[in-house]
Write a protein that holds these residues in place. Structure first.
Motif, PDB file in Angstrom:
ATOM      1  N   HIS A   1      -5.013   7.092   4.900  1.00  0.00           N
ATOM      2  CA  HIS A   1      -5.422   6.177   3.809  1.00  0.00           C
ATOM      3  C   HIS A   1      -4.543   5.202   3.628  1.00  0.00           C
ATOM      4  CE1 HIS A   1      -7.734   5.124   0.382  1.00  0.00           C
ATOM      5  NE2 HIS A   1      -6.621   5.063  -0.441  1.00  0.00           N
ATOM      6  N   ILE A   2      -3.123   5.253   3.671  1.00  0.00           N
ATOM      7  CA  ILE A   2      -2.452   4.092   3.463  1.00  0.00           C
ATOM      8  C   ILE A   2      -2.615   3.022   4.914  1.00  0.00           C
ATOM      9  CG2 ILE A   2       0.013   3.584   3.409  1.00  0.00           C
ATOM     10  CD1 ILE A   2       0.410   6.119   1.941  1.00  0.00           C
TER      11      ILE A   2
ATOM     12  N   ILE B   1      -3.578  11.359   3.087  1.00  0.00           N
ATOM     13  CA  ILE B   1      -2.746  10.246   2.489  1.00  0.00           C
ATOM     14  C   ILE B   1      -2.213   9.220   3.409  1.00  0.00           C
ATOM     15  CG2 ILE B   1      -0.974   9.751   0.861  1.00  0.00           C
ATOM     16  CD1 ILE B   1      -1.585  12.807  -0.473  1.00  0.00           C
TER      17      ILE B   1
ATOM     18  N   GLU C   1       2.359   1.874  -3.324  1.00  0.00           N
ATOM     19  CA  GLU C   1       1.399   2.215  -4.314  1.00  0.00           C
ATOM     20  C   GLU C   1       1.109   3.741  -4.214  1.00  0.00           C
ATOM     21  OE1 GLU C   1      -2.185  -0.123  -3.831  1.00  0.00           O
ATOM     22  OE2 GLU C   1      -1.096  -2.020  -4.529  1.00  0.00           O
ATOM     23  N   SER C   2       1.062   4.323  -3.021  1.00  0.00           N
ATOM     24  CA  SER C   2       0.678   5.536  -2.774  1.00  0.00           C
ATOM     25  C   SER C   2       1.886   6.633  -2.702  1.00  0.00           C
ATOM     26  CB  SER C   2      -0.094   5.845  -1.692  1.00  0.00           C
ATOM     27  OG  SER C   2      -1.465   5.154  -1.717  1.00  0.00           O
TER      28      SER C   2
ATOM     29  N   TYR D   1       0.736  -1.237  -0.058  1.00  0.00           N
ATOM     30  CA  TYR D   1      -0.048   0.004  -0.247  1.00  0.00           C
ATOM     31  C   TYR D   1       0.792   1.193   0.078  1.00  0.00           C
ATOM     32  CZ  TYR D   1      -3.781  -3.213   1.064  1.00  0.00           C
ATOM     33  OH  TYR D   1      -4.718  -4.190   0.759  1.00  0.00           O
ATOM     34  N   TYR D   2       1.982   1.312   0.944  1.00  0.00           N
ATOM     35  CA  TYR D   2       2.789   2.485   0.810  1.00  0.00           C
ATOM     36  C   TYR D   2       3.464   2.740  -0.515  1.00  0.00           C
ATOM     37  CZ  TYR D   2       6.326   5.808   2.077  1.00  0.00           C
ATOM     38  OH  TYR D   2       7.155   6.844   2.147  1.00  0.00           O
TER      39      TYR D   2
ATOM     40  N   LYS E   1       2.180   9.803  -5.105  1.00  0.00           N
ATOM     41  CA  LYS E   1       1.235  10.805  -4.760  1.00  0.00           C
ATOM     42  C   LYS E   1       1.539  11.426  -3.524  1.00  0.00           C
ATOM     43  CE  LYS E   1      -3.679  11.249  -3.961  1.00  0.00           C
ATOM     44  NZ  LYS E   1      -4.995  10.531  -3.975  1.00  0.00           N
TER      45      LYS E   1
END
Length: 148
Positions: free
Chosen positions: A71-72, A68, A30-31, A27-28, A34
């Protein structure tokens, strides 16, 4: 009574004694792009220095960066809850090796970000309360126990 043994693997979350592997979601990672862009934008705003007055735009951007991060963390936590609830429903006794995740995430190994993004460190706490709610057992095996 169905027992299982969970073992840490670096390219996934875990491998159990039946050969089933955990998720390999990052997850980290992927983001990361951003988040980096939002943090760069935050750094360039007035208020990023130590004793500067924080501008309203700085505070708005800070909330975006925090969103953000949250969210992660929520994605990782939701995934772990689903996986460990399934493990707790399947098995009566779960054995896990107690390993030091902080030392495994050390920079000298070169996989610190991947190790911490994995979420294996939350395994013991989550499994402990999920198994205790279902009146099942968690056995912590010492890291020096010769299991092979």
């Amino acid at each position: 009574m169905k027992p299982t043994l969970l073992d840490y693997v670096s390219d996934g979350l875990y491998v159990d004694s039946n050969g089933n592997a955990g998720t390999n979601h990052r997850y980290y990672r992927e983001s990361h792009d951003k988040l980096a862009k939002a943090q760069r934008k935050l750094y360039r705003m007035q208020g990023s220095k130590k004793y500067e007055v924080k501008s309203n735009n700085y505070m708005k951007q800070l909330r975006k960066v925090n969103r953000i991060h949250r969210h992660i963390a929520n994605q990782r936590l939701d995934n772990l809850h689903k996986i460990f609830a399934e493990i707790a429903n399947q098995y009566d006794v779960v054995c896990v090796g107690s390993i030091n995740m902080r030392s495994m995430a050390n920079r000298s190994f070169g996989n610190g970000k991947a190790t911490l993004d994995n979420g294996y460190g939350m395994l013991l706490n989550m499994l402990e309360y999920k198994l205790s709610d279902r009146n099942k057992y968690l056995v912590k095996v010492d890291k020096w126990f010769p299991s092979s």
